[in-house]
Design a protein around this motif. Structure first.
Motif, PDB file in Angstrom:
ATOM      1  N   ASP A 198       0.862  -1.192  -0.239  1.00  0.00           N
ATOM      2  CA  ASP A 198      -0.142  -0.357  -0.253  1.00  0.00           C
ATOM      3  C   ASP A 198       1.220   1.473  -0.007  1.00  0.00           C
ATOM      4  N   GLU A 199       0.691   2.410  -0.527  1.00  0.00           N
ATOM      5  CA  GLU A 199       1.172   3.658  -0.989  1.00  0.00           C
ATOM      6  C   GLU A 199       1.412   4.071   0.511  1.00  0.00           C
ATOM      7  N   LYS A 200       0.701   3.779   1.531  1.00  0.00           N
ATOM      8  CA  LYS A 200       0.892   4.863   2.533  1.00  0.00           C
ATOM      9  C   LYS A 200       2.002   4.050   3.815  1.00  0.00           C
ATOM     10  N   ALA A 201       2.150   2.702   3.191  1.00  0.00           N
ATOM     11  CA  ALA A 201       2.758   1.573   4.032  1.00  0.00           C
ATOM     12  C   ALA A 201       3.654   0.667   4.065  1.00  0.00           C
ATOM     13  N   SER A 202       4.084   1.579   2.840  1.00  0.00           N
ATOM     14  CA  SER A 202       4.945   1.027   2.329  1.00  0.00           C
ATOM     15  C   SER A 202       6.366   0.644   1.892  1.00  0.00           C
ATOM     16  N   THR A 203       7.398  -0.224   2.977  1.00  0.00           N
ATOM     17  CA  THR A 203       8.421   0.523   3.065  1.00  0.00           C
ATOM     18  C   THR A 203       9.501  -0.120   1.877  1.00  0.00           C
ATOM     19  N   HIS A 204       8.916  -0.449   0.477  1.00  0.00           N
ATOM     20  CA  HIS A 204       9.761  -1.016  -0.820  1.00  0.00           C
ATOM     21  C   HIS A 204       8.855   0.074  -1.219  1.00  0.00           C
ATOM     22  N   ARG A 205       8.800   0.976  -0.897  1.00  0.00           N
ATOM     23  CA  ARG A 205       8.401   2.531  -1.580  1.00  0.00           C
ATOM     24  C   ARG A 205       9.269   3.649  -1.061  1.00  0.00           C
ATOM     25  N   ARG A 206       9.026   3.081  -0.012  1.00  0.00           N
ATOM     26  CA  ARG A 206      10.378   3.932   0.431  1.00  0.00           C
ATOM     27  C   ARG A 206      11.775   4.358   0.560  1.00  0.00           C
ATOM     28  N   ASP A 207      12.457   2.995   0.433  1.00  0.00           N
ATOM     29  CA  ASP A 207      13.692   2.682   0.123  1.00  0.00           C
ATOM     30  C   ASP A 207      13.900   2.946  -0.704  1.00  0.00           C
ATOM     31  N   ILE A 208      12.923   2.342  -2.400  1.00  0.00           N
ATOM     32  CA  ILE A 208      13.394   3.141  -3.317  1.00  0.00           C
ATOM     33  C   ILE A 208      13.448   4.003  -4.131  1.00  0.00           C
ATOM     34  N   LEU A 209      12.419   5.002  -3.611  1.00  0.00           N
ATOM     35  CA  LEU A 209      12.314   6.809  -3.521  1.00  0.00           C
ATOM     36  C   LEU A 209      13.243   7.405  -2.602  1.00  0.00           C
ATOM     37  N   SER A 210      13.820   7.126  -1.525  1.00  0.00           N
ATOM     38  CA  SER A 210      15.126   7.090  -0.894  1.00  0.00           C
ATOM     39  C   SER A 210      16.535   7.171  -1.454  1.00  0.00           C
ATOM     40  N   MET A 211      16.158   6.269  -2.216  1.00  0.00           N
ATOM     41  CA  MET A 211      17.753   5.797  -3.088  1.00  0.00           C
ATOM     42  C   MET A 211      17.666   7.028  -4.360  1.00  0.00           C
ATOM     43  N   PHE A 212      16.765   6.873  -4.615  1.00  0.00           N
ATOM     44  CA  PHE A 212      16.028   8.132  -5.902  1.00  0.00           C
ATOM     45  C   PHE A 212      16.772   9.225  -5.548  1.00  0.00           C
ATOM     46  N   GLU A 213      16.478   9.658  -3.703  1.00  0.00           N
ATOM     47  CA  GLU A 213      16.005  11.134  -3.186  1.00  0.00           C
ATOM     48  C   GLU A 213      18.544  10.883  -3.090  1.00  0.00           C
ATOM     49  N   GLU A 214      18.742  10.289  -3.159  1.00  0.00           N
ATOM     50  CA  GLU A 214      20.176  10.622  -2.626  1.00  0.00           C
ATOM     51  C   GLU A 214      21.410  10.396  -3.774  1.00  0.00           C
ATOM     52  N   ALA A 215      20.379   9.665  -4.743  1.00  0.00           N
ATOM     53  CA  ALA A 215      21.350  10.127  -5.731  1.00  0.00           C
ATOM     54  C   ALA A 215      21.080  11.250  -6.784  1.00  0.00           C
ATOM     55  N   GLY A 216      20.413  11.890  -6.171  1.00  0.00           N
ATOM     56  CA  GLY A 216      19.647  13.143  -6.708  1.00  0.00           C
ATOM     57  C   GLY A 216      18.728  13.425  -8.409  1.00  0.00           C
ATOM     58  N   THR A 217      18.238  12.049  -8.336  1.00  0.00           N
ATOM     59  CA  THR A 217      17.677  11.840  -9.639  1.00  0.00           C
ATOM     60  C   THR A 217      16.222  11.049  -9.145  1.00  0.00           C
ATOM     61  N   ALA A 218      15.514  10.897 -10.014  1.00  0.00           N
ATOM     62  CA  ALA A 218      14.057  10.283  -9.796  1.00  0.00           C
ATOM     63  C   ALA A 218      13.305   9.626 -10.832  1.00  0.00           C
ATOM     64  N   PRO A 219      12.352   8.832 -10.752  1.00  0.00           N
ATOM     65  CA  PRO A 219      12.055   7.961 -11.964  1.00  0.00           C
ATOM     66  C   PRO A 219      10.687   8.864 -12.033  1.00  0.00           C
ATOM     67  N   ALA A 220      10.605   8.131 -13.266  1.00  0.00           N
ATOM     68  CA  ALA A 220       9.548   9.322 -14.569  1.00  0.00           C
ATOM     69  C   ALA A 220       8.264   8.424 -13.645  1.00  0.00           C
ATOM     70  N   SER A 221       7.976   7.260 -13.329  1.00  0.00           N
ATOM     71  CA  SER A 221       6.713   7.315 -12.177  1.00  0.00           C
ATOM     72  C   SER A 221       6.855   6.238 -11.739  1.00  0.00           C
ATOM     73  N   VAL A 222       5.862   6.099 -10.808  1.00  0.00           N
ATOM     74  CA  VAL A 222       6.237   4.429  -9.291  1.00  0.00           C
ATOM     75  C   VAL A 222       4.944   4.599  -9.643  1.00  0.00           C
TER      76      VAL A 222
END
Length: 304
Positions: A198-222
């Motif tokens: 679920d979008e509100k409680a997804s550890t997987h989503r949080r980890d993926i977006l955190s990796m992109f954010e720390e790399a200074g980029t973002a995916p086209a969509s999630v």
């Protein structure tokens, strides 16, 4: 009527002698005679014909003897089963299902548990890892699984580290990136990323977006996918990429390739834990955790 009345009656009926029955029960003969009289008075049935010379069962007594023996056997059986349950050798353990990620340790643990505790029923409950933490708190399951380093800090929960790996980029074997030896996050900026839960409680989503954010980029969509098997199906169908632990071998089973990620290993670290309530953990749970610990990958470490 109490159980002792049945025991006293069975002893007299088997011995057909009050003195021998009293010795067998370690009670006085007058006390035994009184208990039998009290029993007959309470049920309103004459069970024994007796005089100064002999004791014999009435027809009603013969029927009552058979039923009394069955009742006492059932009580003994119930006591034995309850003691086995107390000792963690009988009962039911409810475990949150975690899917493909558990293939490296769970089957061996289950086989060992079956051998050592054949009278314990293992039940799997389908739910996501975040749901499992909530279910544990509500006593809806006895043992669950959770992802992420913060799991060992959940209040009121004990945990055992089962899998330590590194996230890689997972994709269909037909994806153009599938032949690459490694990938950078920056190369994924135009890709759709698939996350489980679920979008509100997804550890997987949080980890993926955190990796992109720390790399200074973002995916086209999630996109959020409910269910791990559904996530694998979507990846295999080339509906997007995802980040999955490299320890998973999904090429032969799902047609999915996981390419190593060129990123800080600490940032791309993946951990999975067995989790259970600290207070009141039953022997069933502790026995199962002990077998999980024996069958986990060698590089994992326990955390209490």
């Amino acid at each position: 009527m109490e159980l002792r009345h049945l025991r006293y009656f069975v002893a007299v009926a088997e011995e057909l002698n009050f003195r021998r029955a009293a010795e067998r029960l370690n009670v006085t003969r007058p006390a035994l005679s009184k208990q039998i009289k009290d029993l007959e008075t309470e049920i309103g049935v004459k069970l024994l014909d007796r005089d100064t010379v002999r004791v014999a069962l009435t027809d009603a007594g013969k029927v009552f003897l058979a039923d009394s023996r069955a009742i006492l056997d059932d009580v003994e059986h119930a006591v034995a089963r309850s003691r086995e349950a107390q000792d963690g050798r009988r009962g039911q353990i409810r475990i949150g299902s975690v899917g493909q990620i558990a293939a490296s340790f769970l089957p061996d643990a289950l086989r060992a548990f079956r051998v050592n505790f054949p009278d314990v029923e293992v039940t799997f409950v389908e739910m996501t890892p975040p749901e499992q933490l909530e279910a544990l708190a509500k006593d809806e399951i006895d043992l669950g699984f959770a992802y992420g380093r913060d799991t060992e800090k959940v209040p009121g929960m004990s945990s055992l580290l089962l899998v330590r790996s590194t996230f890689g980029v997972s994709m269909s074997k037909d994806h153009p990136f599938a032949t690459r030896r490694a990938l950078r996050l920056e190369e994924l900026h135009d890709q759709s990323m698939l996350c489980v839960g679920d979008e509100k409680a997804s550890t997987h989503r949080r980890d993926i977006l955190s990796m992109f954010e720390e790399a200074g980029t973002a995916p086209a969509s999630v996109r959020q996918i409910l269910g791990f098997e559904s996530l694998l199906t979507m990846i295999a169908a080339d509906q997007g990429l995802s980040m999955l632990p490299e320890v998973l071998d999904l090429r032969s089973s799902h047609g999915i390739v996981t390419v190593p990620l060129l990123a800080d290993r600490a940032r791309a670290d993946f951990t999975m834990w067995a989790v259970w309530k600290t207070a009141g953990a039953s022997l069933l749970v502790r026995n199962f955790v002990r077998l999980l610990e024996r069958n986990r990958p060698a590089d994992s470490m326990a955390v209490a």
